[in-house]
Write a protein that holds these residues in place. Sequence first.
Motif, PDB file in Angstrom:
ATOM      1  N   UNK A 118     -49.690  -4.387 -17.708  1.00  0.00           N
ATOM      2  CA  UNK A 118     -49.264  -5.205 -18.845  1.00  0.00           C
ATOM      3  C   UNK A 118     -47.777  -5.050 -19.144  1.00  0.00           C
ATOM      4  N   UNK A 119     -47.014  -4.525 -18.187  1.00  0.00           N
ATOM      5  CA  UNK A 119     -45.592  -4.288 -18.432  1.00  0.00           C
ATOM      6  C   UNK A 119     -44.771  -5.015 -17.373  1.00  0.00           C
ATOM      7  N   UNK A 120     -44.357  -6.225 -17.726  1.00  0.00           N
ATOM      8  CA  UNK A 120     -43.644  -7.031 -16.738  1.00  0.00           C
ATOM      9  C   UNK A 120     -42.338  -6.387 -16.316  1.00  0.00           C
TER      10      UNK A 120
ATOM     11  N   UNK B 294     -49.272  -0.025 -15.119  1.00  0.00           N
ATOM     12  CA  UNK B 294     -48.289  -0.866 -15.796  1.00  0.00           C
ATOM     13  C   UNK B 294     -48.640  -2.344 -15.634  1.00  0.00           C
TER      14      UNK B 294
END
Lengths: 570, 221
Positions: free
Chosen positions: A562-564, A560
């Motif tokens: 790229x998944x803040x 994850x």
Amino acid sequence: MPSLEANRHAWLRLAPRLTIAVLLLPVGAGLAGVLAPAFGWYPALGGTNLSLDPWRALFAWPGLGGAIWLSVVTGLGATAISLLITVMICAAWQGTRAFGVIERALSPLLSVPHAAAAFGLAFLIAPSGWIARALSPWATGWDQPPDILITQDPWGLSLMAGLVVKEVPFLLLMTLAALGQVPARRSVLVSQTMGYGRMAGWVLTVLPRLYAQIRLPVYAVLAYSCSVIDVALILGPTRPSTLSVQVLEWLSDPDLSLRFQAAAGAILQLALVIGLLLLWRGGEAVAARLGCAAIRRGHRFAADRAARTLSMGLALIAALTVGLGILGLAVWSVAGFWTFPDLLPDQFTWRNWTRQSATVTGTALETVMIGAAATVISIGLTIACLEAEYRHGLRQTRRALWLLYLPLLVPQATFLIGLQTLAIGADLGGVRSTVIAAHVVFVLPYVFLSLSDPWRAWDSRQGLVAASLGAGANRILWRVRLPMLLRPVLAAAAVGFAVSVGQYLPTLLIGMGRVSTLTTEAVALSSGGDRRLIGVYALSQTIMPLIGFALALALPALLFRDRRGMLDRG
Amino acid sequence: MTDGLRLDLLTITLGDRRLVDLDECIAPGEILTVMGPSGSGKSTLLSVLIGQPDQGFDVSGRVLLDGQDLQGMGPQARRIGLLFQDDLLFPHLSVGENLGFALPASVRGRAAREARIAAALEAADLAGFAARDPATLSGGQRARVALMRCLLSAPRALLLDEPFSRLDADLRRQMRDFVFGRVRAEGIPAILVTHDLEDALAAGGKVISPLGEVRQTAKPA
């Protein structure tokens, strides 16, 4: 309005019952399997009459009084000291920046196996250990290790110390989990505005609400400390040793008739734990009364600076002890010639490792296989239970929580002996899959306790939204809930794996010497006293859970990245 | 009339307290607003309409959607879209994957699916956002994605649960226009639940309490 979907997945409803059976059956069967020989019934050894002879033999053993006393003292002592330190730390520092430091210093200790921590402590405080070396010869005048008994002291002090450094992090973690449900900071603040000291405010207003939720963990610590075997073999006194160690000695005696006596001793161990739990329960009432009396008198206990400093010191000592202990294991594992009182070896060598590499690798693989299998089974059962709870609107009852704790409250030394008897009878002893099953009994409760809170805290509107978008229950589970909860699921798996790696008695008794892990090998080395070899095995044992925790942190971070919105959740 | 959402003598009681008492018809493209203070049974009404009633409530009457009785159907069979005040975008999926989650499997082929997603993003003024992490979007953008995700699942009705209460005044007006506009354009019957009078009036439909008392009749559009 039961929907069609719910009917199709009715099997999920069985998951909680299956889980309870997985926990309850081994404990129940184990108790039955030890109760029978304790009263003379053991057909395989010619015991076909019920009698009290095992008990007569047990009570005729001259060391019994001493062994019981030692078990009681270490059990109560280690629990009381661990709880006291935990409460002091929370009372003094909760809600401050320092608390975060303490938390970060102590929580890694959780992953260190009990046996490795005990070896580390022994390497630190032994007459030829690091502390003596650091003080010699300039302060002590010793140019040889002194001939005094520091580890395995007859009072069980080093045993208690070995237990405390491991139980404080555990109780602290359980307290932290419970703190979420109590408005602690506001309560303390309100008390402080009335002039109460910070610690007094916490103890008088937060602890009473909190204790109910950490009661079971405290009981588990008490039962464990009173009946522990591996730590007692490393740090505990001999002649007499603690009751549980003595029971194990009888059990492994070539004279098979001693098995009856061992069974009676195991039942006595159970009675001892029950007695101590009742005593502790009484102590809780007394403590509550004292607290109420203090409130009525209105003392403010405002001067708590010394106590706050002390609690910080104790926390750091605990962290440092284990940390330096592990470092000690590492140094010994690569030590060549090492004279007293030098702080470091004269030479370093990989020989201790290379000579053992084949055996260590094989044992490590066995450890991983058992740990991974027990963890996967436990995670599967836990998720099935929690998902059943969610889909069918079930609620966990107080009784279910007690059932979860049962394997942690009934002494291992009692029911595992019975389970071994049954396993031998069924020709299942010494088989890897039986060892895995035995590990599940202890891994499952920890996995469930770790995962249940984050699982239940998941925003169920996410599930509702997914359903309204046309997703079925399984699609929601696999595509939405599990990915969103990947972090806590892997964390629970790491906890479960660490618990499995740390298990000594289940592997020893059910594996019967044919299945061995790094833990059983390391503890078996303790009597030999070859520190380099102990260093190699105990360090390998410490590294295993660390790898698990590292993976549990790294995998979600990688998946994850790229998944803040997935950062720092759960 | 069979098209639209019909609440046929729907009552919900808790013990001897009546929370909901409605007999309403919502035509495609029409918005019925249910207004009342918190605790007045609005959320209970929604949970019954979704098909996940809370335990302990007694429900009588029927809910009909395009003439079909919804009795006994779970949330994923009803095809009623939901919008909450939080956007509830799935944080582990990209914006495009969030939309793809909603797009029915009957839309086949990678190219066709991607085209539908791109078109939805375009309609929300978010062209080119498919690969974005939802957490990097502004509140208004996230709210628009949430509505498009909802519409992509081809809902037969829409439930709006205080969908604007988290937005500031400016954004709120834009978002209201956007949502109500889409509802009318797609011809979906919708129920708006709110405690905000401005939201209720902007919806332009009938405004009633959970017990069926009419606060405002529908404005002719």
